[in-house]
Enzyme design. Sequence first.
Site, PDB file in Angstrom:
ATOM      1  N   PRO A   1       0.769  -1.224   0.015  1.00  0.00           N
ATOM      2  CG  PRO A   1       0.016  -1.080   2.207  1.00  0.00           C
ATOM      3  CD  PRO A   1       0.663  -2.294   1.247  1.00  0.00           C
ATOM      4  CG  ASN A   2      -0.076   4.312   1.294  1.00  0.00           C
ATOM      5  OD1 ASN A   2      -1.138   4.873   0.699  1.00  0.00           O
ATOM      6  ND2 ASN A   2      -0.261   3.625   2.612  1.00  0.00           N
TER       7      ASN A   2
ATOM      8  NE  ARG B   1       4.002   6.660   1.662  1.00  0.00           N
ATOM      9  CZ  ARG B   1       4.308   5.574   2.097  1.00  0.00           C
ATOM     10  NH1 ARG B   1       4.767   4.350   1.395  1.00  0.00           N
ATOM     11  NH2 ARG B   1       4.037   5.303   3.317  1.00  0.00           N
TER      12      ARG B   1
ATOM     13  CE1 TYR C   1       9.032   5.125   2.827  1.00  0.00           C
ATOM     14  CE2 TYR C   1       7.414   6.880   3.095  1.00  0.00           C
ATOM     15  CZ  TYR C   1       7.897   5.550   3.686  1.00  0.00           C
ATOM     16  OH  TYR C   1       7.410   5.392   4.716  1.00  0.00           O
TER      17      TYR C   1
ATOM     18  CG  ASN D   1       8.338  -2.061   0.562  1.00  0.00           C
ATOM     19  OD1 ASN D   1       7.798  -2.182   1.423  1.00  0.00           O
ATOM     20  ND2 ASN D   1       8.855  -0.808   0.113  1.00  0.00           N
TER      21      ASN D   1
ATOM     22  CB  ALA E   1       1.568   0.395   6.353  1.00  0.00           C
TER      23      ALA E   1
ATOM     24  CD  GLU F   1      10.342  -7.658   5.856  1.00  0.00           C
ATOM     25  OE1 GLU F   1      10.608  -8.857   6.345  1.00  0.00           O
ATOM     26  OE2 GLU F   1      10.133  -6.630   6.524  1.00  0.00           O
TER      27      GLU F   1
ATOM     28  CG  HIS G   1      11.118  -2.383   4.847  1.00  0.00           C
ATOM     29  ND1 HIS G   1       9.689  -2.323   4.626  1.00  0.00           N
ATOM     30  CD2 HIS G   1      11.340  -3.575   5.185  1.00  0.00           C
ATOM     31  CE1 HIS G   1       9.159  -3.531   4.955  1.00  0.00           C
ATOM     32  NE2 HIS G   1      10.131  -4.550   5.418  1.00  0.00           N
TER      33      HIS G   1
ATOM     34  NE  ARG H   1      10.195   5.840   8.610  1.00  0.00           N
ATOM     35  CZ  ARG H   1       9.264   5.927   7.833  1.00  0.00           C
ATOM     36  NH1 ARG H   1       9.488   4.891   7.026  1.00  0.00           N
ATOM     37  NH2 ARG H   1       8.107   6.636   7.830  1.00  0.00           N
TER      38      ARG H   1
HETATM   39  C1  DQA Z   1       8.225   1.125   3.878  1.00  0.00           C
HETATM   40  C2  DQA Z   1       8.329   1.369   5.350  1.00  0.00           C
HETATM   41  C3  DQA Z   1       6.937   0.985   6.161  1.00  0.00           C
HETATM   42  O1  DQA Z   1       6.935   1.271   7.354  1.00  0.00           O
HETATM   43  C4  DQA Z   1       6.246   1.988   5.241  1.00  0.00           C
HETATM   44  O2  DQA Z   1       4.897   1.812   6.154  1.00  0.00           O
HETATM   45  C5  DQA Z   1       6.092   2.022   4.053  1.00  0.00           C
HETATM   46  C6  DQA Z   1       7.157   1.704   3.295  1.00  0.00           C
HETATM   47  C7  DQA Z   1       9.332   1.299   2.997  1.00  0.00           C
HETATM   48  O3  DQA Z   1       9.603   1.032   1.924  1.00  0.00           O
HETATM   49  O4  DQA Z   1      10.500   2.247   3.915  1.00  0.00           O
HETATM   50  O5  DQA Z   1       4.963   2.352   3.631  1.00  0.00           O
HETATM   51  O6  DQA Z   1       8.026  -0.329   3.475  1.00  0.00           O
END
Ligand code: DQA
Length: 150
Positions: free
Chosen positions: A10-11, A18, A23, A75, A78, A99, A101, A108
């Site tokens: 998501p997002n 964003r 990011y 990835n 959240a 995985e 990020h 964080r």
């Molecule tokens: C994320 C880190 C997550 O905590 C966050 O909710 C994201 C992006 C990252 O790529 O740093 O949406 O996965």
Amino acid sequence: MKKILLLNGPNLNRLGKRQPEIYGTDTLESIEQHLTSVAEKQGFTLSAFQSNHEGELIDALHRSEDEQYAGVIFNPAAYTHSSIALRDAVASISVPVTEIHLSNIHARETFRHQSMIAAEAIGQIAGFGVYGYEMALNALINYVKENHHA
Ligand code: DQA
């Protein structure tokens, strides 16, 4: 040709606009294009899928096994920190999952320190921005070759 799935949660469709201070400014599309060419140079094809919906991500993980993918770069965004269903989906397939990020989740907010997914992944890369996706791809390809999944 062996297949890799790049799966984003998501997002992440909003990458580029964003919170660029966290990011970066690259779009998801540019990351997908770059990884496709890096994968091809190593003899793999790459398919990319992004969803804001937990169930669609679960379905994509299941499909990766049904469609005989060699590995998944994931990835979970959240959902990393909350989704037992996604953890179970990763555990339910034999396809190796890496995985990734963009940000260093461990540096964080405390609610980001825990990953539901990590224990079922072959490994986790966090904190290296978009380059982390390339690291994840290379690590996954190396794993696949070493473990004769390819
Ligand atoms: C994320 C880190 C997550 O905590 C966050 O909710 C994201 C992006 C990252 O790529 O740093 O949406 O996965």
